[in-house]
Motif scaffolding. Structure first.
Motif, PDB file in Angstrom:
ATOM      1  N   GLY A  86       8.998  14.703  -7.762  1.00 45.13           N
ATOM      2  CA  GLY A  86       7.810  15.530  -7.979  1.00 45.13           C
ATOM      3  C   GLY A  86       6.497  14.796  -7.962  1.00 45.13           C
ATOM      4  O   GLY A  86       5.451  15.405  -8.219  1.00 45.13           O
ATOM      5  N   GLY A  87       6.492  13.503  -7.692  1.00 43.80           N
ATOM      6  CA  GLY A  87       5.212  12.801  -7.690  1.00 43.80           C
ATOM      7  C   GLY A  87       5.360  11.304  -7.562  1.00 43.80           C
ATOM      8  O   GLY A  87       6.344  10.799  -7.022  1.00 43.80           O
ATOM      9  N   THR A  88       4.394  10.607  -8.093  1.00 44.90           N
ATOM     10  CA  THR A  88       4.358   9.144  -8.005  1.00 44.90           C
ATOM     11  C   THR A  88       3.982   8.569  -9.363  1.00 44.90           C
ATOM     12  O   THR A  88       3.088   9.081 -10.039  1.00 44.90           O
ATOM     13  CB  THR A  88       3.331   8.688  -6.948  1.00 44.90           C
ATOM     14  OG1 THR A  88       3.666   9.275  -5.684  1.00 44.90           O
ATOM     15  CG2 THR A  88       3.330   7.173  -6.811  1.00 44.90           C
ATOM     16  N   ILE A  89       4.692   7.514  -9.744  1.00 39.93           N
ATOM     17  CA  ILE A  89       4.393   6.790 -10.983  1.00 39.93           C
ATOM     18  C   ILE A  89       3.418   5.656 -10.679  1.00 39.93           C
ATOM     19  O   ILE A  89       3.561   4.935  -9.685  1.00 39.93           O
ATOM     20  CB  ILE A  89       5.673   6.205 -11.601  1.00 39.93           C
ATOM     21  CG1 ILE A  89       6.575   7.319 -12.118  1.00 39.93           C
ATOM     22  CG2 ILE A  89       5.345   5.214 -12.710  1.00 39.93           C
ATOM     23  CD1 ILE A  89       6.106   7.952 -13.398  1.00 39.93           C
TER      24      ILE A  89
ATOM     25  N   PRO B 203       0.835  -1.210   0.000  1.00 41.57           N
ATOM     26  CA  PRO B 203       0.000   0.000   0.000  1.00 41.57           C
ATOM     27  C   PRO B 203       0.862   1.250   0.000  1.00 41.57           C
ATOM     28  O   PRO B 203       1.919   1.299   0.647  1.00 41.57           O
ATOM     29  CB  PRO B 203      -0.822  -0.128   1.283  1.00 41.57           C
ATOM     30  CG  PRO B 203      -0.880  -1.608   1.528  1.00 41.57           C
ATOM     31  CD  PRO B 203       0.435  -2.158   1.055  1.00 41.57           C
ATOM     32  N   LEU B 204       0.399   2.255  -0.730  1.00 39.01           N
ATOM     33  CA  LEU B 204       1.219   3.444  -0.931  1.00 39.01           C
ATOM     34  C   LEU B 204       1.462   4.206   0.350  1.00 39.01           C
ATOM     35  O   LEU B 204       2.462   4.904   0.502  1.00 39.01           O
ATOM     36  CB  LEU B 204       0.538   4.348  -1.966  1.00 39.01           C
ATOM     37  CG  LEU B 204       1.397   5.437  -2.598  1.00 39.01           C
ATOM     38  CD1 LEU B 204       2.624   4.849  -3.264  1.00 39.01           C
ATOM     39  CD2 LEU B 204       0.591   6.238  -3.601  1.00 39.01           C
TER      40      LEU B 204
ATOM     41  N   VAL C  44      -5.552   6.931  -2.187  1.00 38.37           N
ATOM     42  CA  VAL C  44      -5.231   5.952  -3.232  1.00 38.37           C
ATOM     43  C   VAL C  44      -5.678   4.566  -2.772  1.00 38.37           C
ATOM     44  O   VAL C  44      -5.485   4.190  -1.613  1.00 38.37           O
ATOM     45  CB  VAL C  44      -3.725   5.929  -3.533  1.00 38.37           C
ATOM     46  CG1 VAL C  44      -3.403   4.896  -4.623  1.00 38.37           C
ATOM     47  CG2 VAL C  44      -3.226   7.308  -3.943  1.00 38.37           C
ATOM     48  N   CYS C  45      -6.276   3.814  -3.692  1.00 41.64           N
ATOM     49  CA  CYS C  45      -6.629   2.424  -3.401  1.00 41.64           C
ATOM     50  C   CYS C  45      -6.459   1.617  -4.677  1.00 41.64           C
ATOM     51  O   CYS C  45      -6.731   2.112  -5.777  1.00 41.64           O
ATOM     52  CB  CYS C  45      -8.071   2.315  -2.895  1.00 41.64           C
ATOM     53  SG  CYS C  45      -8.458   0.677  -2.202  1.00 41.64           S
ATOM     54  N   ALA C  46      -5.988   0.387  -4.538  1.00 36.37           N
ATOM     55  CA  ALA C  46      -5.775  -0.476  -5.696  1.00 36.37           C
ATOM     56  C   ALA C  46      -6.197  -1.895  -5.349  1.00 36.37           C
ATOM     57  O   ALA C  46      -6.115  -2.331  -4.200  1.00 36.37           O
ATOM     58  CB  ALA C  46      -4.309  -0.455  -6.126  1.00 36.37           C
TER      59      ALA C  46
ATOM     60  N   HIS D  34       3.268   0.983  -8.469  1.00 38.71           N
ATOM     61  CA  HIS D  34       3.463   2.397  -8.138  1.00 38.71           C
ATOM     62  C   HIS D  34       4.762   2.563  -7.376  1.00 38.71           C
ATOM     63  O   HIS D  34       5.204   1.646  -6.667  1.00 38.71           O
ATOM     64  CB  HIS D  34       2.284   2.964  -7.335  1.00 38.71           C
ATOM     65  CG  HIS D  34       1.958   2.211  -6.073  1.00 38.71           C
ATOM     66  ND1 HIS D  34       2.802   2.159  -4.989  1.00 38.71           N
ATOM     67  CD2 HIS D  34       0.870   1.485  -5.731  1.00 38.71           C
ATOM     68  CE1 HIS D  34       2.241   1.443  -4.026  1.00 38.71           C
ATOM     69  NE2 HIS D  34       1.073   1.007  -4.447  1.00 38.71           N
ATOM     70  N   TYR D  35       5.389   3.707  -7.550  1.00 36.36           N
ATOM     71  CA  TYR D  35       6.636   4.020  -6.853  1.00 36.36           C
ATOM     72  C   TYR D  35       6.887   5.515  -6.983  1.00 36.36           C
ATOM     73  O   TYR D  35       6.494   6.153  -7.968  1.00 36.36           O
ATOM     74  CB  TYR D  35       7.815   3.220  -7.429  1.00 36.36           C
ATOM     75  CG  TYR D  35       7.832   3.125  -8.931  1.00 36.36           C
ATOM     76  CD1 TYR D  35       8.464   4.086  -9.719  1.00 36.36           C
ATOM     77  CD2 TYR D  35       7.202   2.054  -9.581  1.00 36.36           C
ATOM     78  CE1 TYR D  35       8.476   3.997 -11.089  1.00 36.36           C
ATOM     79  CE2 TYR D  35       7.204   1.960 -10.956  1.00 36.36           C
ATOM     80  CZ  TYR D  35       7.844   2.933 -11.711  1.00 36.36           C
ATOM     81  OH  TYR D  35       7.841   2.849 -13.075  1.00 36.36           O
ATOM     82  N   PRO D  36       7.524   6.101  -5.977  1.00 37.23           N
ATOM     83  CA  PRO D  36       7.759   7.554  -6.002  1.00 37.23           C
ATOM     84  C   PRO D  36       8.876   7.920  -6.970  1.00 37.23           C
ATOM     85  O   PRO D  36       9.839   7.172  -7.148  1.00 37.23           O
ATOM     86  CB  PRO D  36       8.161   7.858  -4.558  1.00 37.23           C
ATOM     87  CG  PRO D  36       8.742   6.579  -4.047  1.00 37.23           C
ATOM     88  CD  PRO D  36       7.980   5.473  -4.726  1.00 37.23           C
ATOM     89  N   VAL D  37       8.721   9.084  -7.598  1.00 33.99           N
ATOM     90  CA  VAL D  37       9.760   9.682  -8.434  1.00 33.99           C
ATOM     91  C   VAL D  37       9.820  11.164  -8.083  1.00 33.99           C
ATOM     92  O   VAL D  37       9.036  11.658  -7.256  1.00 33.99           O
ATOM     93  CB  VAL D  37       9.465   9.490  -9.938  1.00 33.99           C
ATOM     94  CG1 VAL D  37       9.553   8.031 -10.332  1.00 33.99           C
ATOM     95  CG2 VAL D  37       8.093  10.060 -10.296  1.00 33.99           C
TER      96      VAL D  37
END
Length: 412
Positions: A222-225, A191-192, A200-202, A217-220
């Motif tokens: 300026g945001g999250t991919i 979970p993020l 966020v939910c997946a 998902h993973y952080p980059v």
């Protein structure tokens, strides 16, 4: 006959029995539905040996449970202490070089007082062969039965062992598939957690033990991919390609993020395709994919849609904005390329990306409008994922279902 109960005579050492029961559980077969792959074996056995009964079973702690039972009038299980198969399990440990147990006339055996044998029309012939699970433990049996005494010729004994080996391979297939399912579940991201300003939910619900869908998902900077992808097909073959796509896309995205202040999503997808193009070509497969970055501060969503087909923004006022492109899935055209697009999530907006299994989830057939209506009614990510689980439990999905939902919270 010995006054010692059968279950004591054929009991295993406690530590051995616990390991054996753990192996039974690891198969994930107990109390599962009948399967044609086991029915083929018992049908063949009845035909080849001209016997009225054949079965594939597992021995649990206190019961013998039948995965497949032909010709026996049973409700799914019998008490373990009333079975001959408890002796076959014990023989699997004591005589691994010759583990089969054949009783040409059960009335002349120590099992003659068992209810299934001494009653009218009882079992007079028994042949059982242990089936082995994880760790080499005997977990169940393949058996044939007759209501009259008989013998097996040497050729028939060889055939009996070959059919038992067939049942063994099916159990091994079950074990391997569950191990693959565990690996695939472990490859899903955790979970993020805390993403300030967003919910966020997946959810990923394979139609079979393993599937061709995945999300990531993973952080980059300026945001999250985020990624939602669907490899053509179901089952183990699709799952293998899924792991390949996930790894290649992660590697490309992180490599680009490491050398640039702003990640180029189109470059990442195009670079990924160059890595996996030969794999997709050799397997005649393709991948639909929605790859996107959410800017934490401004809600800017940059995305690449490779023929994915279901991504919508649900505005705070309830209106729906489809995010579509004319780009094809990866693997359709050998020299294809993909472009990036943008949309902004305003406070109160939700972005929902799903695989095409969501169409089956809502019972809309190929009508995407039913799916859009469903997600619009449950635009809150937590609510949407909960509803997906509820519906999937009510009717087993025929296609893999993956949903990623992101809501930019309203300003205080």
């Amino acid at each position: 006959m010995s006054a010692v109960p059968l279950e004591e005579r054929f009991a295993l050492a406690p530590e051995v029995e616990e390991d054996r029961l753990r192996a039974v559980e690891q198969l994930y077969l107990l109390d599962s539905a009948p399967e044609e792959r086991f029915a083929q074996i018992t049908r063949m056995a009845r035909f080849v040996f001209e016997v009225p009964m054949a079965a594939v079973s597992l021995l649990d702690r206190d019961r013998q449970w039948f995965k497949q039972c032909d010709g026996l009038d049973l409700s799914g299980s019998v008490p373990r202490g009333q079975t001959v198969c408890q002796a076959t399990i014990k023989r699997g440990y004591d005589h691994p070089e010759d583990p089969g147990l054949i009783l040409e006339d059960t009335l002349d055996s120590e099992f003659c007082e068992l209810p299934a044998i001494c009653g009218a029309g009882g079992i007079r012939f028994y042949a059982g062969y242990p089936l082995f699970g994880p760790g080499g433990h005997p977990v169940g049996t393949f058996c044939i039965y007759d209501t009259k005494p008989r013998q097996l010729s040497s050729t028939q004994r060889d055939t009996f062992v070959e059919l038992a080996a067939w049942a063994q391979r099916e159990l091994q297939s079950t074990d391997d598939l569950e191990r693959a399912a565990n690996v695939q579940r472990q490859l899903l991201p955790p979970p993020l957690g805390d993403l300030p300003g967003y919910t966020v939910c997946a959810v990923c619900l394979p139609a079979y033990a393993v599937g061709g869908d995945f999300y990531d998902h993973y952080p980059v900077q300026g945001g999250t991919i985020f990624t939602v992808a669907d490899v053509m097909g179901k089952g183990l073959g699709a799952a293998i390609l899924t792991a390949t796509v996930r790894s290649a896309l992660r590697g490309a995205s992180r490599a680009i993020d490491g050398v640039s202040d702003s990640i180029d999503l189109a470059h990442a997808v195009n670079a990924t395709y160059q890595q996996i193009r030969d794999d997709l070509s050799s397997t005649d497969s393709f991948v639909t994919l929605f790859h996107f970055k959410v800017g934490t501060d401004d809600g800017l969503v940059q995305f690449v849609d490779a023929g994915h087909g279901f991504a919508v923004v649900i505005r705070a006022d309830g209106s729906v904005l489809p995010l579509n492109s004319e780009d094809l899935p990866l693997g359709v055209l050998p020299e294809d390329r993909w472009d990036a697009h943008e949309v902004v999530l305003e406070p109160g907006d939700s972005l929902i990306v799903a695989s095409d299994g969501v169409l089956d989830l809502v019972g809309g057939g190929d009508d995407i409008r039913a799916a859009v209506k469903f997600v619009a009614q449950h635009a809150d990510p937590t609510d949407l994922c909960a509803q997906a689980h509820i519906r999937a439990k009510g009717a087993a999905p025929v296609d893999d279902i993956t949903i990623v939902a992101i809501r930019r919270e309203p300003s205080p």
